[in-house]
Design a protein around this motif. Structure first.
Motif, PDB file in Angstrom:
ATOM      1  N   TRP A   1       0.834  -1.194   0.000  1.00  0.00           N
ATOM      2  CA  TRP A   1       0.000   0.000   0.000  1.00  0.00           C
ATOM      3  C   TRP A   1       0.870   1.245   0.000  1.00  0.00           C
ATOM      4  N   GLU A   2       0.236   2.353  -0.299  1.00  0.00           N
ATOM      5  CA  GLU A   2       0.953   3.625  -0.334  1.00  0.00           C
ATOM      6  C   GLU A   2       1.186   4.143   1.083  1.00  0.00           C
ATOM      7  N   ASP A   3       2.309   4.789   1.263  1.00  0.00           N
ATOM      8  CA  ASP A   3       2.595   5.480   2.525  1.00  0.00           C
ATOM      9  C   ASP A   3       2.324   6.973   2.346  1.00  0.00           C
ATOM     10  N   PRO A   4       1.956   7.681   3.422  1.00  0.00           N
ATOM     11  CA  PRO A   4       1.764   7.153   4.777  1.00  0.00           C
ATOM     12  C   PRO A   4       0.396   6.504   4.941  1.00  0.00           C
ATOM     13  N   VAL A   5       0.283   5.628   5.909  1.00  0.00           N
ATOM     14  CA  VAL A   5      -0.998   5.020   6.253  1.00  0.00           C
ATOM     15  C   VAL A   5      -1.821   6.040   7.039  1.00  0.00           C
ATOM     16  N   MET A   6      -3.054   6.274   6.615  1.00  0.00           N
ATOM     17  CA  MET A   6      -3.909   7.204   7.346  1.00  0.00           C
ATOM     18  C   MET A   6      -4.367   6.560   8.651  1.00  0.00           C
ATOM     19  N   ARG A   7      -4.296   7.336   9.741  1.00  0.00           N
ATOM     20  CA  ARG A   7      -4.776   6.883  11.041  1.00  0.00           C
ATOM     21  C   ARG A   7      -5.821   7.858  11.549  1.00  0.00           C
ATOM     22  N   GLN A   8      -6.999   7.361  11.831  1.00  0.00           N
ATOM     23  CA  GLN A   8      -8.074   8.241  12.256  1.00  0.00           C
ATOM     24  C   GLN A   8      -7.766   8.919  13.584  1.00  0.00           C
ATOM     25  N   SER A   9      -6.953   8.308  14.424  1.00  0.00           N
ATOM     26  CA  SER A   9      -6.627   8.891  15.720  1.00  0.00           C
ATOM     27  C   SER A   9      -5.873  10.215  15.598  1.00  0.00           C
ATOM     28  N   SER A  10      -5.354  10.509  14.407  1.00  0.00           N
ATOM     29  CA  SER A  10      -4.653  11.775  14.189  1.00  0.00           C
ATOM     30  C   SER A  10      -5.544  12.820  13.521  1.00  0.00           C
ATOM     31  N   ARG A  11      -6.845  12.508  13.368  1.00  0.00           N
ATOM     32  CA  ARG A  11      -7.713  13.364  12.564  1.00  0.00           C
ATOM     33  C   ARG A  11      -8.956  13.867  13.323  1.00  0.00           C
ATOM     34  N   PHE A  12      -8.889  13.827  14.640  1.00  0.00           N
ATOM     35  CA  PHE A  12     -10.060  14.229  15.421  1.00  0.00           C
ATOM     36  C   PHE A  12     -10.456  15.683  15.166  1.00  0.00           C
ATOM     37  N   ALA A  13      -9.482  16.556  14.912  1.00  0.00           N
ATOM     38  CA  ALA A  13      -9.798  17.970  14.657  1.00  0.00           C
ATOM     39  C   ALA A  13     -10.630  18.124  13.375  1.00  0.00           C
ATOM     40  N   LEU A  14     -10.364  17.275  12.380  1.00  0.00           N
ATOM     41  CA  LEU A  14     -11.121  17.345  11.129  1.00  0.00           C
ATOM     42  C   LEU A  14     -12.558  16.858  11.327  1.00  0.00           C
ATOM     43  N   TYR A  15     -12.729  15.831  12.155  1.00  0.00           N
ATOM     44  CA  TYR A  15     -14.084  15.361  12.438  1.00  0.00           C
ATOM     45  C   TYR A  15     -14.853  16.414  13.235  1.00  0.00           C
ATOM     46  N   ALA A  16     -14.158  17.085  14.141  1.00  0.00           N
ATOM     47  CA  ALA A  16     -14.792  18.141  14.925  1.00  0.00           C
ATOM     48  C   ALA A  16     -15.234  19.291  14.026  1.00  0.00           C
ATOM     49  N   ALA A  17     -14.427  19.605  13.013  1.00  0.00           N
ATOM     50  CA  ALA A  17     -14.783  20.682  12.086  1.00  0.00           C
ATOM     51  C   ALA A  17     -16.029  20.328  11.285  1.00  0.00           C
ATOM     52  N   ALA A  18     -16.124  19.065  10.875  1.00  0.00           N
ATOM     53  CA  ALA A  18     -17.315  18.618  10.144  1.00  0.00           C
ATOM     54  C   ALA A  18     -18.547  18.676  11.034  1.00  0.00           C
ATOM     55  N   LEU A  19     -18.385  18.290  12.299  1.00  0.00           N
ATOM     56  CA  LEU A  19     -19.501  18.360  13.234  1.00  0.00           C
ATOM     57  C   LEU A  19     -19.938  19.807  13.443  1.00  0.00           C
ATOM     58  N   GLU A  20     -18.974  20.715  13.530  1.00  0.00           N
ATOM     59  CA  GLU A  20     -19.316  22.128  13.686  1.00  0.00           C
ATOM     60  C   GLU A  20     -20.104  22.638  12.487  1.00  0.00           C
ATOM     61  N   LYS A  21     -19.779  22.141  11.310  1.00  0.00           N
ATOM     62  CA  LYS A  21     -20.524  22.538  10.113  1.00  0.00           C
ATOM     63  C   LYS A  21     -21.979  22.109  10.226  1.00  0.00           C
ATOM     64  N   LEU A  22     -22.199  20.913  10.724  1.00  0.00           N
ATOM     65  CA  LEU A  22     -23.569  20.429  10.906  1.00  0.00           C
ATOM     66  C   LEU A  22     -24.269  21.175  12.035  1.00  0.00           C
ATOM     67  N   LYS A  23     -23.522  21.532  13.089  1.00  0.00           N
ATOM     68  CA  LYS A  23     -24.102  22.347  14.155  1.00  0.00           C
ATOM     69  C   LYS A  23     -24.533  23.706  13.612  1.00  0.00           C
ATOM     70  N   GLY A  24     -23.710  24.266  12.728  1.00  0.00           N
ATOM     71  CA  GLY A  24     -24.041  25.564  12.145  1.00  0.00           C
ATOM     72  C   GLY A  24     -25.320  25.543  11.322  1.00  0.00           C
ATOM     73  N   LYS A  25     -25.670  24.369  10.814  1.00  0.00           N
ATOM     74  CA  LYS A  25     -26.918  24.204  10.061  1.00  0.00           C
ATOM     75  C   LYS A  25     -28.069  23.755  10.953  1.00  0.00           C
ATOM     76  N   ASN A  26     -27.784  23.643  12.263  1.00  0.00           N
ATOM     77  CA  ASN A  26     -28.795  23.220  13.240  1.00  0.00           C
ATOM     78  C   ASN A  26     -29.329  21.833  12.921  1.00  0.00           C
ATOM     79  N   LEU A  27     -28.416  20.933  12.506  1.00  0.00           N
ATOM     80  CA  LEU A  27     -28.823  19.589  12.105  1.00  0.00           C
ATOM     81  C   LEU A  27     -28.446  18.518  13.126  1.00  0.00           C
ATOM     82  N   VAL A  28     -27.792  18.911  14.210  1.00  0.00           N
ATOM     83  CA  VAL A  28     -27.439  17.950  15.260  1.00  0.00           C
ATOM     84  C   VAL A  28     -27.850  18.512  16.609  1.00  0.00           C
TER      85      VAL A  28
END
Length: 298
Positions: free
Chosen positions: A68-95
């Motif tokens: 496989w190609e390097d680097p291997v993606m690890r979700q444990s290093s991406r919590f800030a990106l998931y939080a940003a997506a959640l904030e986008k949904l909060k901004g639309k009052n969808l959560v």
């Protein structure tokens, strides 16, 4: 467009034969279609996904002959990106925040069913839909909460119903179709961010598939029912939608799918017993028929 495939296991236990089938399907499809094969570690559960388990998983995959190609993606290093997506949904009052435990949910539903004599709706996995109205008082008792998608609002804010393309042999349980209507309402108000880690499988998988440019999601049939939720989130967040294929599952003698939690035929144990990678292909019933379900062979 160059095809991009991925294998995305959760390193919270040993890989088994079912994982070998899924990994080989993605790897071989990428190789034969002149595409890319990526590996992603879905390790948002930072307690159960230990370094030893990750090392064993990578070693098992290399032993199978995968590259496989390097680097291997690890979700444990991406919590800030998931939080940003959640904030986008909060901004639309969808959560909305949700505190209730599974026990509290089941207790509320059981009480309602006993009182009314009616059946409370369940999701495709058999769990009760979140009883928001029944738990209104409990939900106001604190701030340390997970976040649920307001399904009614989410569906109402989209101009059109979400659809997806599914490849597969005609006559199979999930036949090929180019315009399958997604019905995420069957899941009720799904949890998008657990309070212990700030995300969920549903949210992180669509963020990461988009980030890696995945064009073909090839995964087990047990995840077919989750696809409507993923397509809805992709549309809500403005993410591209890949082609999906849900392959056959390997089962034990009782007809239940193989499970990491039960230690079913782990690759580690099989290797220790002298099994070879060629033996693994025979044990999973490998043939080009699996590939022909979603790709043209020369």
């Amino acid at each position: 467009m160059q095809p991009v495939f991925r294998f995305a296991p959760s390193p919270n236990g040993a890989l088994h034969l079912g994982h070998a089938l899924s990994a080989l399907l993605n790897f071989e499809a990428a190789r034969r279609m002149g595409g890319r094969f990526l590996l992603r570690l879905e390790d948002i559960d930072t307690v159960r996904c230990t370094s030893d388990k990750i090392d064993q998983m990578l070693d098992d995959l290399r032993w199978l002959g995968l590259e496989w190609e390097d680097p291997v993606m690890r979700q444990s290093s991406r919590f800030a990106l998931y939080a940003a997506a959640l904030e986008k949904l909060k901004g639309k009052n969808l959560v909305y925040p949700s505190l209730a435990s599974r026990k509290a949910i089941q207790t509320a539903v059981d009480g309602w069913q006993e009182q009314t004599g009616q059946e409370w709706p369940k999701d495709p996995d058999g769990a009760p839909h979140f009883p928001r109205a029944l738990l209104a008082d409990l939900e106001k008792q604190g701030t340390d909460a997970g976040w649920r998608l307001d399904m009614k609002k989410a569906l109402a804010c989209l101009p059109d119903q979400s659809h997806w393309s599914e490849t597969g042999p005609l006559g199979s349980h999930y036949p090929a179709a180019s315009n399958i209507a997604a019905r995420p309402e069957e899941w009720g108000d799904v949890m998008l961010a657990r309070k212990d880690c700030g995300t969920s499988y549903h949210l992180s998988v669509v963020i990461d598939d988009a980030a890696q440019g995945i064009t073909h999601v090839v995964r087990g049939q047990d995840l077919y029912a989750a696809t409507p939720v993923h397509r809805l989130l992709q549309d809500l967040l403005g993410l591209p939608d890949p082609i999906y294929h849900h392959h056959r599952l390997l089962t034990d003698l009782g007809g239940d799918k193989l499970s990491k939690s039960r230690g079913d035929l782990s690759l580690k144990a099989l290797r220790q017993d002298g099994v070879t990678p060629d033996d693994i292909r025979r044990l999973i019933g490998w043939s080009d028929d699996d590939l022909m379900a979603f790709m043209p062979l020369p």
